[in-house]
Design a protein around this motif. Structure first.
Motif, PDB file in Angstrom:
ATOM      1  N   LYS A 139       3.402   2.560  11.661  1.00 26.34           N
ATOM      2  CA  LYS A 139       2.936   4.060  11.726  1.00 26.34           C
ATOM      3  C   LYS A 139       3.106   5.117  10.478  1.00 26.34           C
ATOM      4  O   LYS A 139       2.686   5.278   9.675  1.00 26.34           O
ATOM      5  CB  LYS A 139       2.757   5.145  13.140  1.00 26.34           C
ATOM      6  N   PRO A 140       4.872   4.467  10.947  1.00 24.40           N
ATOM      7  CA  PRO A 140       5.266   5.601   9.113  1.00 24.40           C
ATOM      8  C   PRO A 140       4.596   5.167   8.077  1.00 24.40           C
ATOM      9  O   PRO A 140       4.284   5.975   6.930  1.00 24.40           O
ATOM     10  CB  PRO A 140       6.952   5.410   9.187  1.00 24.40           C
ATOM     11  N   ALA A 141       4.584   3.507   7.812  1.00 23.60           N
ATOM     12  CA  ALA A 141       4.513   2.895   7.039  1.00 23.60           C
ATOM     13  C   ALA A 141       2.419   3.547   6.423  1.00 23.60           C
ATOM     14  O   ALA A 141       2.191   3.985   5.651  1.00 23.60           O
ATOM     15  CB  ALA A 141       4.330   1.752   6.609  1.00 23.60           C
ATOM     16  N   PHE A 142       1.695   2.870   7.177  1.00 31.90           N
ATOM     17  CA  PHE A 142       0.599   3.554   7.119  1.00 31.90           C
ATOM     18  C   PHE A 142       0.558   5.072   7.516  1.00 31.90           C
ATOM     19  O   PHE A 142      -0.371   4.836   6.206  1.00 31.90           O
ATOM     20  CB  PHE A 142      -0.331   3.005   8.905  1.00 31.90           C
ATOM     21  N   GLU A 143       1.302   5.981   7.498  1.00 32.74           N
ATOM     22  CA  GLU A 143       1.053   7.162   6.986  1.00 32.74           C
ATOM     23  C   GLU A 143       0.912   7.125   5.452  1.00 32.74           C
ATOM     24  O   GLU A 143       0.598   8.586   4.937  1.00 32.74           O
ATOM     25  CB  GLU A 143       1.790   8.252   8.057  1.00 32.74           C
ATOM     26  N   ARG A 144       2.413   7.255   5.454  1.00 30.86           N
ATOM     27  CA  ARG A 144       2.286   6.993   4.035  1.00 30.86           C
ATOM     28  C   ARG A 144       1.934   6.576   3.317  1.00 30.86           C
ATOM     29  O   ARG A 144       0.886   7.247   1.756  1.00 30.86           O
ATOM     30  CB  ARG A 144       4.231   6.615   3.404  1.00 30.86           C
TER      31      ARG A 144
ATOM     32  N   THR B 102       0.852  -1.401  -0.065  1.00 37.44           N
ATOM     33  CA  THR B 102      -0.250  -0.393  -0.058  1.00 37.44           C
ATOM     34  C   THR B 102       0.700   0.974  -0.303  1.00 37.44           C
ATOM     35  O   THR B 102       0.104   2.284  -0.367  1.00 37.44           O
ATOM     36  CB  THR B 102      -1.664  -0.222   1.181  1.00 37.44           C
ATOM     37  N   THR B 103       2.056   0.929   0.242  1.00 38.71           N
ATOM     38  CA  THR B 103       3.145   2.459   0.147  1.00 38.71           C
ATOM     39  C   THR B 103       3.686   2.437  -1.585  1.00 38.71           C
ATOM     40  O   THR B 103       5.106   2.986  -1.676  1.00 38.71           O
ATOM     41  CB  THR B 103       4.745   2.271   0.605  1.00 38.71           C
ATOM     42  N   GLY B 104       3.564   1.311  -2.056  1.00 40.40           N
ATOM     43  CA  GLY B 104       4.018   1.345  -3.599  1.00 40.40           C
ATOM     44  C   GLY B 104       5.587   0.703  -3.490  1.00 40.40           C
ATOM     45  O   GLY B 104       6.060   0.768  -4.152  1.00 40.40           O
TER      46      GLY B 104
ATOM     47  N   SER C  68       9.182  -4.130  -4.807  1.00 38.53           N
ATOM     48  CA  SER C  68      10.786  -5.151  -4.527  1.00 38.53           C
ATOM     49  C   SER C  68      10.186  -5.821  -2.989  1.00 38.53           C
ATOM     50  O   SER C  68      10.181  -7.151  -2.976  1.00 38.53           O
ATOM     51  CB  SER C  68      11.702  -4.497  -5.181  1.00 38.53           C
ATOM     52  N   ARG C  69       9.827  -4.745  -2.106  1.00 38.03           N
ATOM     53  CA  ARG C  69       9.881  -5.300  -1.031  1.00 38.03           C
ATOM     54  C   ARG C  69       8.526  -6.207  -0.399  1.00 38.03           C
ATOM     55  O   ARG C  69       8.434  -7.652  -0.106  1.00 38.03           O
ATOM     56  CB  ARG C  69       9.649  -3.916   0.168  1.00 38.03           C
ATOM     57  N   THR C  70       7.279  -5.613  -1.127  1.00 39.67           N
ATOM     58  CA  THR C  70       6.566  -6.343  -1.651  1.00 39.67           C
ATOM     59  C   THR C  70       6.363  -8.237  -1.948  1.00 39.67           C
ATOM     60  O   THR C  70       5.520  -9.210  -1.352  1.00 39.67           O
ATOM     61  CB  THR C  70       4.996  -5.678  -2.067  1.00 39.67           C
ATOM     62  N   ASP C  71       7.096  -7.743  -3.648  1.00 40.32           N
ATOM     63  CA  ASP C  71       7.439  -9.479  -4.091  1.00 40.32           C
ATOM     64  C   ASP C  71       7.774 -10.089  -2.612  1.00 40.32           C
ATOM     65  O   ASP C  71       8.280 -11.501  -2.776  1.00 40.32           O
ATOM     66  CB  ASP C  71       8.504  -9.037  -5.253  1.00 40.32           C
ATOM     67  N   ARG C  72       9.126  -9.954  -2.513  1.00 40.24           N
ATOM     68  CA  ARG C  72      10.164 -10.294  -1.287  1.00 40.24           C
ATOM     69  C   ARG C  72       9.315 -11.105   0.249  1.00 40.24           C
ATOM     70  O   ARG C  72       9.320 -12.162   0.226  1.00 40.24           O
ATOM     71  CB  ARG C  72      11.345  -9.746  -0.977  1.00 40.24           C
ATOM     72  N   ALA C  73       8.700 -10.024   0.369  1.00 43.50           N
ATOM     73  CA  ALA C  73       8.021 -10.453   1.729  1.00 43.50           C
ATOM     74  C   ALA C  73       6.232 -11.514   1.018  1.00 43.50           C
ATOM     75  O   ALA C  73       6.769 -12.483   2.527  1.00 43.50           O
ATOM     76  CB  ALA C  73       7.359  -9.048   2.307  1.00 43.50           C
ATOM     77  N   LEU C  74       5.958 -11.110  -0.167  1.00 41.84           N
ATOM     78  CA  LEU C  74       5.278 -12.407   0.106  1.00 41.84           C
ATOM     79  C   LEU C  74       5.844 -13.640  -0.377  1.00 41.84           C
ATOM     80  O   LEU C  74       5.139 -14.669   0.213  1.00 41.84           O
ATOM     81  CB  LEU C  74       4.378 -11.495  -1.828  1.00 41.84           C
ATOM     82  N   GLN C  75       7.579 -13.488  -0.961  1.00 44.13           N
ATOM     83  CA  GLN C  75       7.852 -14.842  -1.772  1.00 44.13           C
ATOM     84  C   GLN C  75       7.688 -15.541  -0.564  1.00 44.13           C
ATOM     85  O   GLN C  75       8.048 -16.484  -0.067  1.00 44.13           O
ATOM     86  CB  GLN C  75       9.139 -14.627  -2.240  1.00 44.13           C
ATOM     87  N   ALA C  76       8.856 -14.839   0.872  1.00 43.00           N
ATOM     88  CA  ALA C  76       9.241 -15.195   2.339  1.00 43.00           C
ATOM     89  C   ALA C  76       7.254 -16.136   2.745  1.00 43.00           C
ATOM     90  O   ALA C  76       6.811 -16.734   3.706  1.00 43.00           O
ATOM     91  CB  ALA C  76       9.508 -14.433   3.179  1.00 43.00           C
ATOM     92  N   ALA C  77       6.277 -14.906   2.869  1.00 42.75           N
ATOM     93  CA  ALA C  77       5.193 -15.407   3.846  1.00 42.75           C
ATOM     94  C   ALA C  77       4.945 -17.287   2.951  1.00 42.75           C
ATOM     95  O   ALA C  77       3.935 -17.861   3.846  1.00 42.75           O
ATOM     96  CB  ALA C  77       4.169 -13.735   3.415  1.00 42.75           C
TER      97      ALA C  77
ATOM     98  N   ARG D 100       1.177  -2.383  -7.869  1.00 42.25           N
ATOM     99  CA  ARG D 100       1.648  -1.054  -8.836  1.00 42.25           C
ATOM    100  C   ARG D 100       0.457   0.281  -8.463  1.00 42.25           C
ATOM    101  O   ARG D 100       1.450   1.508  -9.239  1.00 42.25           O
ATOM    102  CB  ARG D 100       0.878  -1.953  -9.822  1.00 42.25           C
ATOM    103  N   ARG D 101      -1.202  -0.182  -8.181  1.00 42.68           N
ATOM    104  CA  ARG D 101      -1.460   0.990  -8.148  1.00 42.68           C
ATOM    105  C   ARG D 101      -0.696   1.777  -7.322  1.00 42.68           C
ATOM    106  O   ARG D 101      -0.741   2.927  -7.596  1.00 42.68           O
ATOM    107  CB  ARG D 101      -2.565   0.264  -7.683  1.00 42.68           C
ATOM    108  N   ALA D 102       0.189   1.780  -6.255  1.00 43.41           N
ATOM    109  CA  ALA D 102       0.476   3.011  -4.821  1.00 43.41           C
ATOM    110  C   ALA D 102       1.456   2.977  -5.198  1.00 43.41           C
ATOM    111  O   ALA D 102       1.569   4.688  -5.327  1.00 43.41           O
ATOM    112  CB  ALA D 102       0.400   1.827  -3.631  1.00 43.41           C
ATOM    113  N   ALA D 103       1.980   2.677  -6.617  1.00 36.91           N
ATOM    114  CA  ALA D 103       3.444   2.958  -7.165  1.00 36.91           C
ATOM    115  C   ALA D 103       3.045   3.949  -8.164  1.00 36.91           C
ATOM    116  O   ALA D 103       3.290   5.287  -8.044  1.00 36.91           O
ATOM    117  CB  ALA D 103       4.092   2.052  -7.330  1.00 36.91           C
ATOM    118  N   VAL D 104       1.466   3.842  -9.006  1.00 34.66           N
ATOM    119  CA  VAL D 104       1.374   4.678  -9.495  1.00 34.66           C
ATOM    120  C   VAL D 104       0.615   6.398  -8.619  1.00 34.66           C
ATOM    121  O   VAL D 104       1.521   6.990  -9.129  1.00 34.66           O
ATOM    122  CB  VAL D 104      -0.178   4.288 -10.333  1.00 34.66           C
ATOM    123  N   LEU D 105       0.358   5.372  -7.723  1.00 35.92           N
ATOM    124  CA  LEU D 105       0.057   7.161  -7.280  1.00 35.92           C
ATOM    125  C   LEU D 105       1.227   7.932  -6.599  1.00 35.92           C
ATOM    126  O   LEU D 105       0.798   8.916  -6.392  1.00 35.92           O
ATOM    127  CB  LEU D 105      -1.293   7.207  -5.871  1.00 35.92           C
ATOM    128  N   GLY D 106       1.750   7.513  -6.197  1.00 39.69           N
ATOM    129  CA  GLY D 106       2.922   7.822  -5.675  1.00 39.69           C
ATOM    130  C   GLY D 106       3.609   8.730  -6.531  1.00 39.69           C
ATOM    131  O   GLY D 106       4.491   9.484  -5.757  1.00 39.69           O
TER     132      GLY D 106
END
Length: 345
Positions: free
Chosen positions: A284-289, A220-222, A225-234, A337-343
């Motif tokens: 909190k920092p990521a949620f606020e971003r 949700t912060t766009g 790469s981190r999303t991809d790594r985290a999903l792979q691990a999860a 990807r949607r968040a990255a576009v918004l950013g």
């Protein structure tokens, strides 16, 4: 017999009495397995290989196989325990053979979600020596009670409210995985001690380990790469695709509530703290971003897309092959990807 009432469940798991077939069904396979393990301990009490039989579903569906196991006598004496995982309606004829035949063994079937029209459910909920037990994922206060109880079983004296809120928010999609994490947490703090939010963070919230919570914040912060790594691990660690999608939906819904409050003039920090449970301080920092990126209407669209994806993933239970991990992964990457576009706007 009718579905077992919740108030009778604990006593039944300690002593199934004359029941000959038990069907566990629902959307939490970890809870079904935990309850089946409790029955195994009640019936067998040890790992005597002559009293325990785990059958593959395809094997159990063959005529006479399951009934034969139910009628077999243990070489060492005592009641036998026969288990079949991933049960479907295709097992209904075999289960009917068990109930119509001889034998004192306890046959346990672990199934996923079954509709009211399910033949297996009808058999287990009908008259006779079968019992049906629902195993639905716990949430909110109900989940909090279970978490506190499991930690007490492990020798923990108490759980601080902030720590319990975090555990309820992040740990409730699969009972088996939740119990494993709570056992690790109890070992970390030691018997007789309390669990605080610092203990939870130190033991369970390793943001570099790529768990589902990290993936959702990154998405949700766009941060693709981190999303991809985290999903792979999860997914490697056993997160179920439906659990990932439901976790994402809850996260988006919380963002939506906070975004509505911000749109009405509340500061982001106030909006986050008004959520129940409030946003955990490390998030909190990521949620606020994310709040600064997403408008309420975009979050509503994202939530609707996640709901549609969950329906698609769960349609695999109807006989249509669905690559559920791939579909869930793509849905969460689309969110990133949607968040990255918004950013970039």
């Amino acid at each position: 017999m009718p579905k077992l009432e919740p108030r009778r469940l604990a006593a039944f798991l300690r002593d199934p009495g004359k029941a000959r077939l038990v069907l566990f069904f629902g959307d939490d396979p970890g809870l079904a397995r935990e309850r089946a393990d409790a029955l195994r301990a009640a019936v067998v009490g040890s790992d005597d290989p002559f009293r325990v039989a785990d059958l593959a579903r395809d094997q159990a569906q063959r005529p006479g196989v399951l009934a034969g196991e139910a009628a077999a006598l243990a070489m060492t004496g005592g009641r036998r325990f026969v288990r079949v995982r991933d049960a479907t309606d295709a097992l209904a004829p075999a289960a009917r053979e068990v109930l119509a035949g001889p034998g004192e063994a306890l046959v346990v079937l672990e199934a996923g979600e079954l509709p009211r029209t399910s033949k297996l459910r009808a058999l287990a909920e009908g008259p006779g020596d079968a019992v049906a037990v629902e195993c639905w994922r716990e949430r909110g206060a109900e989940l909090g009670v279970s978490i506190a109880a499991i930690l007490r079983e492990q020798g923990v004296e108490r759980v601080e409210p902030a720590a319990l809120e975090w555990l309820v928010e992040h740990g409730g999609e699969d009972r088996r995985m939740l119990r494993r994490e709570l056992e690790k947490l109890a070992l970390y703090v030691g018997a007789g001690n309390a669990v605080g939010e610092e203990d939870v963070l130190a033991c369970l919230d390793d943001s570099e380990s790529g768990d589902l919570g990290t993936a959702l914040m990154a998405a949700t912060t766009g941060d693709l790469s981190r999303t991809d790594r985290a999903l792979q691990a999860a997914f490697t660690e056993g997160t179920h695709p439906v659990a990932a999608l439901r976790g994402a939906l809850r996260h988006v819904q919380r963002l939506h509530l906070a975004a509505l409050a911000v749109a009405q003039g509340q500061p982001p920090g106030t909006a986050m703290q008004a959520l129940r449970p409030p946003v955990f301080f490390r998030d909190k920092p990521a949620f606020e971003r994310a709040l600064r990126l997403w408008r309420p209407d975009a979050l509503a669209e994202a939530g609707a897309a996640l709901l549609r994806t969950e329906v698609r993933v769960k349609s695999g239970g109807t006989g249509k092959p669905v690559p559920d991990v791939a579909v869930a992964r793509e849905a969460l990457m689309a969110l990133a990807r949607r968040a990255a576009v918004l950013g970039r706007r």
